[in-house]
Design a protein around this motif. Structure first.
Motif, PDB file in Angstrom:
ATOM      1  N   LYS A 150       0.761  -1.382   0.134  1.00  0.00           N
ATOM      2  CA  LYS A 150      -0.092   0.003   0.106  1.00  0.00           C
ATOM      3  C   LYS A 150       0.794   1.145  -0.153  1.00  0.00           C
ATOM      4  N   ALA A 151       1.762   1.314   0.567  1.00  0.00           N
ATOM      5  CA  ALA A 151       2.846   2.385   0.689  1.00  0.00           C
ATOM      6  C   ALA A 151       3.311   2.875  -0.584  1.00  0.00           C
ATOM      7  N   ARG A 152       3.174   4.179  -0.757  1.00  0.00           N
ATOM      8  CA  ARG A 152       3.544   4.902  -2.242  1.00  0.00           C
ATOM      9  C   ARG A 152       4.484   6.104  -1.939  1.00  0.00           C
ATOM     10  N   PRO A 153       5.512   6.268  -2.741  1.00  0.00           N
ATOM     11  CA  PRO A 153       6.174   7.635  -2.367  1.00  0.00           C
ATOM     12  C   PRO A 153       5.340   8.803  -2.405  1.00  0.00           C
ATOM     13  N   SER A 154       5.839   9.957  -2.023  1.00  0.00           N
ATOM     14  CA  SER A 154       5.162  11.109  -2.144  1.00  0.00           C
ATOM     15  C   SER A 154       5.326  11.703  -3.237  1.00  0.00           C
ATOM     16  N   LEU A 155       4.491  12.482  -3.952  1.00  0.00           N
ATOM     17  CA  LEU A 155       4.697  13.313  -5.286  1.00  0.00           C
ATOM     18  C   LEU A 155       5.961  14.362  -5.077  1.00  0.00           C
ATOM     19  N   GLU A 156       5.935  14.882  -4.030  1.00  0.00           N
ATOM     20  CA  GLU A 156       6.754  15.981  -3.435  1.00  0.00           C
ATOM     21  C   GLU A 156       8.080  15.622  -3.309  1.00  0.00           C
ATOM     22  N   ALA A 157       8.284  14.484  -2.652  1.00  0.00           N
ATOM     23  CA  ALA A 157       9.341  14.053  -2.323  1.00  0.00           C
ATOM     24  C   ALA A 157      10.409  13.503  -3.278  1.00  0.00           C
ATOM     25  N   CYS A 158       9.485  12.969  -4.414  1.00  0.00           N
ATOM     26  CA  CYS A 158       9.966  12.435  -5.764  1.00  0.00           C
ATOM     27  C   CYS A 158      10.593  13.617  -6.712  1.00  0.00           C
ATOM     28  N   GLY A 159       9.958  14.809  -6.360  1.00  0.00           N
ATOM     29  CA  GLY A 159      10.381  16.030  -7.256  1.00  0.00           C
ATOM     30  C   GLY A 159       9.284  16.470  -7.947  1.00  0.00           C
ATOM     31  N   ILE A 160       8.160  16.163  -7.869  1.00  0.00           N
ATOM     32  CA  ILE A 160       6.949  16.406  -8.597  1.00  0.00           C
ATOM     33  C   ILE A 160       6.593  17.780  -8.060  1.00  0.00           C
ATOM     34  N   ASP A 161       6.163  18.907  -8.760  1.00  0.00           N
ATOM     35  CA  ASP A 161       5.609  20.038  -8.401  1.00  0.00           C
ATOM     36  C   ASP A 161       4.192  19.964  -8.488  1.00  0.00           C
ATOM     37  N   VAL A 162       3.585  19.644  -7.017  1.00  0.00           N
ATOM     38  CA  VAL A 162       2.158  19.317  -6.869  1.00  0.00           C
ATOM     39  C   VAL A 162       1.451  20.561  -7.169  1.00  0.00           C
ATOM     40  N   PHE A 163       1.869  21.662  -6.952  1.00  0.00           N
ATOM     41  CA  PHE A 163       1.039  22.931  -6.954  1.00  0.00           C
ATOM     42  C   PHE A 163       1.027  23.019  -8.845  1.00  0.00           C
ATOM     43  N   ALA A 164       2.035  22.866  -9.518  1.00  0.00           N
ATOM     44  CA  ALA A 164       1.763  23.002 -10.967  1.00  0.00           C
ATOM     45  C   ALA A 164       1.146  21.815 -11.540  1.00  0.00           C
ATOM     46  N   LEU A 165       1.296  20.744 -11.027  1.00  0.00           N
ATOM     47  CA  LEU A 165       0.455  19.444 -11.528  1.00  0.00           C
ATOM     48  C   LEU A 165      -1.203  19.937 -11.540  1.00  0.00           C
ATOM     49  N   ALA A 166      -1.441  20.552 -10.474  1.00  0.00           N
ATOM     50  CA  ALA A 166      -2.882  20.895 -10.263  1.00  0.00           C
ATOM     51  C   ALA A 166      -3.258  21.871 -11.062  1.00  0.00           C
ATOM     52  N   ASN A 167      -2.561  22.935 -10.952  1.00  0.00           N
ATOM     53  CA  ASN A 167      -2.867  24.222 -11.459  1.00  0.00           C
ATOM     54  C   ASN A 167      -2.791  24.335 -13.102  1.00  0.00           C
ATOM     55  N   ASP A 168      -1.844  23.434 -13.490  1.00  0.00           N
ATOM     56  CA  ASP A 168      -1.808  23.605 -14.961  1.00  0.00           C
ATOM     57  C   ASP A 168      -2.730  22.558 -15.705  1.00  0.00           C
ATOM     58  N   ASN A 169      -3.541  21.875 -14.719  1.00  0.00           N
ATOM     59  CA  ASN A 169      -4.548  20.914 -15.499  1.00  0.00           C
ATOM     60  C   ASN A 169      -5.902  21.240 -14.932  1.00  0.00           C
ATOM     61  N   GLY A 170      -6.064  22.476 -14.793  1.00  0.00           N
ATOM     62  CA  GLY A 170      -7.478  22.929 -14.538  1.00  0.00           C
ATOM     63  C   GLY A 170      -8.097  22.920 -13.049  1.00  0.00           C
ATOM     64  N   PHE A 171      -7.247  22.587 -11.985  1.00  0.00           N
ATOM     65  CA  PHE A 171      -7.398  22.354 -10.747  1.00  0.00           C
ATOM     66  C   PHE A 171      -6.999  23.652 -10.051  1.00  0.00           C
ATOM     67  N   GLU A 172      -7.742  24.029  -8.795  1.00  0.00           N
ATOM     68  CA  GLU A 172      -7.276  25.382  -8.246  1.00  0.00           C
ATOM     69  C   GLU A 172      -6.383  24.906  -6.926  1.00  0.00           C
ATOM     70  N   MET A 173      -5.066  25.272  -6.898  1.00  0.00           N
ATOM     71  CA  MET A 173      -4.506  24.746  -5.775  1.00  0.00           C
ATOM     72  C   MET A 173      -3.736  26.185  -5.324  1.00  0.00           C
ATOM     73  N   LYS A 174      -3.894  26.402  -4.072  1.00  0.00           N
ATOM     74  CA  LYS A 174      -3.065  27.624  -3.445  1.00  0.00           C
ATOM     75  C   LYS A 174      -2.850  27.370  -2.266  1.00  0.00           C
ATOM     76  N   VAL A 175      -1.913  28.297  -1.622  1.00  0.00           N
ATOM     77  CA  VAL A 175      -1.503  28.429  -0.053  1.00  0.00           C
ATOM     78  C   VAL A 175      -3.026  28.660   0.428  1.00  0.00           C
ATOM     79  N   ILE A 176      -3.337  28.151   1.600  1.00  0.00           N
ATOM     80  CA  ILE A 176      -4.448  28.399   2.508  1.00  0.00           C
ATOM     81  C   ILE A 176      -4.121  29.642   3.388  1.00  0.00           C
ATOM     82  N   THR A 177      -4.592  30.787   3.390  1.00  0.00           N
ATOM     83  CA  THR A 177      -4.329  31.743   4.378  1.00  0.00           C
ATOM     84  C   THR A 177      -5.125  32.201   5.242  1.00  0.00           C
ATOM     85  N   GLY A 178      -6.306  31.857   4.964  1.00  0.00           N
ATOM     86  CA  GLY A 178      -7.590  32.012   5.892  1.00  0.00           C
ATOM     87  C   GLY A 178      -8.164  30.999   6.630  1.00  0.00           C
ATOM     88  N   PRO A 179      -9.301  30.923   6.924  1.00  0.00           N
ATOM     89  CA  PRO A 179     -10.220  29.959   7.659  1.00  0.00           C
ATOM     90  C   PRO A 179     -10.404  28.712   6.535  1.00  0.00           C
TER      91      PRO A 179
END
Length: 192
Positions: A150-179
């Motif tokens: 079941k264990a799988r490596p983390s995307l980030e740990a492997c060098g994949i930019d998760v923010f870009a992966l999401a945002n470049d493909n129509g998802f909205e990922m951003k740093v959460i700064t509020g509630p």
């Protein structure tokens, strides 16, 4: 013949996307793996800034390094991004930790099911990766994984930019700064 194989692959990818939604994913998208952004900086952010560094076999320094990930990704053409969302009541840190654990393992279950489904569709190289650290065990056994299927490596740990992966493909990922009202997490199933 090649066109028929490509059409079958695209149909299989659509079936896998549908399966992910049936199992609770919020959204999915087929991506060309060659367009996934990577960077060695993600490993550095894990190493210098993450409290989980060195405490989990799915994260650095145990996870594949950037060069190994580049080689690994070059062996795939398509993958499926999976978004998983959970509502969060925002009450306290204990509530956050509980929601985070359910979210992490909920996404992992979907990803592993897709990996298995793809395998049975004869995409035997299918492999899942999930954002964030492994949450299968309360404390990781650094000598030998007790959940190797079941264990799988983390995307980030492997060098994949998760923010870009999401945002470049129509998802909205951003740093959460509020509630926080909801939490989102992403995974990737490499298929072919």
């Amino acid at each position: 013949m090649v066109l028929l194989m490509e059409e079958k692959l695209l149909l299989d990818l659509q079936k896998l996307e549908d399966k992910a939604i049936e199992q609770g994913a919020t959204a999915t998208k087929v991506v060309e793996v060659a367009k996934i952004k990577t960077g060695s900086w993600t490993h550095m952010k894990c190493r210098y800034g993450c409290p989980n560094y060195g405490s989990n076999l799915c994260c650095p320094p145990y996870a594949p390094d950037y060069a190994e990930t580049q080689q690994f990704l070059s062996e795939y053409k398509y993958g499926i991004i999976v978004e998983f969302t959970m509502e969060f009541d925002g009450k306290d840190m204990a509530s956050f930790a509980d929601t985070d654990l359910k979210m992490s393992n909920g996404l992992l279950e979907i990803l592993l099911n897709l990996e298995k489904e793809a395998f049975f569709m004869n995409h035997y190289r299918a492999f899942a990766l999930k954002a964030g650290r492994c949450r299968l065990c309360e404390k990781c056994n650094l000598k030998k994984c007790v959940n190797p299927t079941k264990a799988r490596p983390s995307l980030e740990a492997c060098g994949i930019d998760v923010f870009a992966l999401a945002n470049d493909n129509g998802f909205e990922m951003k740093v959460i700064t509020g509630p926080i009202k909801e939490l989102k997490i992403y995974g990737l199933v490499l298929v072919e």
